[in-house]
Enzyme design. Structure first.
Site, PDB file in Angstrom:
ATOM      1  N   PRO A 255     -34.944  28.152 -15.698  1.00  0.00           N
ATOM      2  CA  PRO A 255     -36.283  28.506 -16.712  1.00  0.00           C
ATOM      3  C   PRO A 255     -36.677  28.800 -17.809  1.00  0.00           C
ATOM      4  O   PRO A 255     -35.391  29.911 -17.919  1.00  0.00           O
ATOM      5  CB  PRO A 255     -36.725  29.546 -16.042  1.00  0.00           C
ATOM      6  CG  PRO A 255     -36.104  30.506 -14.111  1.00  0.00           C
ATOM      7  CD  PRO A 255     -34.626  29.386 -14.650  1.00  0.00           C
ATOM      8  N   GLU A 256     -37.406  28.409 -18.789  1.00  0.00           N
ATOM      9  CA  GLU A 256     -37.502  28.654 -20.510  1.00  0.00           C
ATOM     10  C   GLU A 256     -38.561  29.530 -20.354  1.00  0.00           C
ATOM     11  O   GLU A 256     -39.469  29.328 -19.112  1.00  0.00           O
ATOM     12  CB  GLU A 256     -36.862  27.370 -20.721  1.00  0.00           C
ATOM     13  CG  GLU A 256     -35.706  26.583 -20.755  1.00  0.00           C
ATOM     14  CD  GLU A 256     -35.529  25.426 -21.486  1.00  0.00           C
ATOM     15  OE1 GLU A 256     -36.120  24.942 -21.887  1.00  0.00           O
ATOM     16  OE2 GLU A 256     -34.367  24.503 -20.843  1.00  0.00           O
TER      17      GLU A 256
END
Length: 271
Positions: free
Chosen positions: A2-3
């Protein structure tokens, strides 16, 4: 992993359910995350209320009057809003039970996420103290990138992904932003012009904002607070499209490993 858009999507999703709510309990099923959950944390939290739900880079910050919970989703984590009576699945490692009868349930198959606690300013925590500016805030600009890149021979893609330079621009969004800015990922950071960095800063803001609007990018594990995937992957211009025609010029998109990360670019549009 997840960014920034996925973490911001999670933050926006949990905020209406958590903000202003008292913490009833922290139920820990598995404490062995990237760093162990502090063993005394379940005793500290009951009776405290969540007064803010913030994000710094890829970290979620849940503020209380007594301190701050620092949460990272790791490589495969997600934070969902659910009924605490719902039977936990495998890899549901903890529940933060709230006064409204809901809980924030953390799911992380690889256990690279974390839940930590600080009673000091979280911005001074060792995990956050050296982070660069937020890419969607005013102090991030092309002039800032140009100044930081002066004399640097590292590839501009690696430079852009350095969290000490700017936070939250992970591999997917670095590939996309460099394509939008017309910059070759392997070009030395110190050899990109001010105009090039102005295009790149604008592209970073555009690609991150677009991804947040579409709920992030789901390539494997990410789901939002309701358990739904993100949809930005449907509009990716180069990432994951090796050998496919460039959406701008139809030249085949190329792929190579740069710093052990998959790097995609168009040989015609980027230089």
């Amino acid at each position: 992993m997840p960014e920034l858009p996925e973490v911001e999507t999670t933050r926006r999703g949990i905020e209406p359910h958590a903000l202003g709510q008292g913490i009833v309990a922290l139920v820990v099923r598995e404490s062995r995350l990237r760093w162990p959950i502090p063993p005394d944390l379940p005793d500290k939290l009951p009776g405290l209320a969540v007064v803010a739900v913030r994000r710094r880079g890829k970290y979620l910050l849940l503020d209380t009057a007594a301190g701050c919970l620092i949460l990272h989703l790791g490589m495969s984590g997600s934070l969902r809003v659910c009924d605490p009576a719902l039977p936990p699945r495998k890899h549901d490692h903890f529940d933060l039970v709230l006064g409204n009868g809901l809980c924030l349930r953390f799911h992380d198959p690889r256990r690279f996420g974390c839940l930590l606690w600080t009673e000091a300013d979280p911005r001074a925590h060792p995990l956050l103290a050296a982070l660069g500016p937020e890419p969607l805030e005013a102090d991030f600009s092309g002039a800032y990138l140009h100044r930081r890149a002066e004399g640097r021979n590292t590839a501009v893609k690696a430079f852009l992904m350095d969290s000490h330079v700017v936070v939250g621009v992970g591999n997917i969004y670095a590939n996309e932003a460099l394509f939008m800015a017309g910059l070759l990922p392997t070009r030395a950071a110190g050899r990109v012009s001010l105009a090039g960095y102005e295009r790149l800063a604008a592209a970073v803001r555009e690609v991150l904002a677009a991804s947040i609007a579409q709920g992030g990018t789901t390539l494997r594990d990410f789901v939002n607070e309701a358990g739904h995937p993100g949809y930005f992957q449907q509009t990716l211009r180069v990432y994951g499209r090796a050998g496919e025609p460039c959406r701008a010029c139809a030249a085949p998109v190329r792929l190579e490993r740069l710093g052990q990360r998959a790097t995609y670019w168009c040989p015609t549009c980027q230089h």
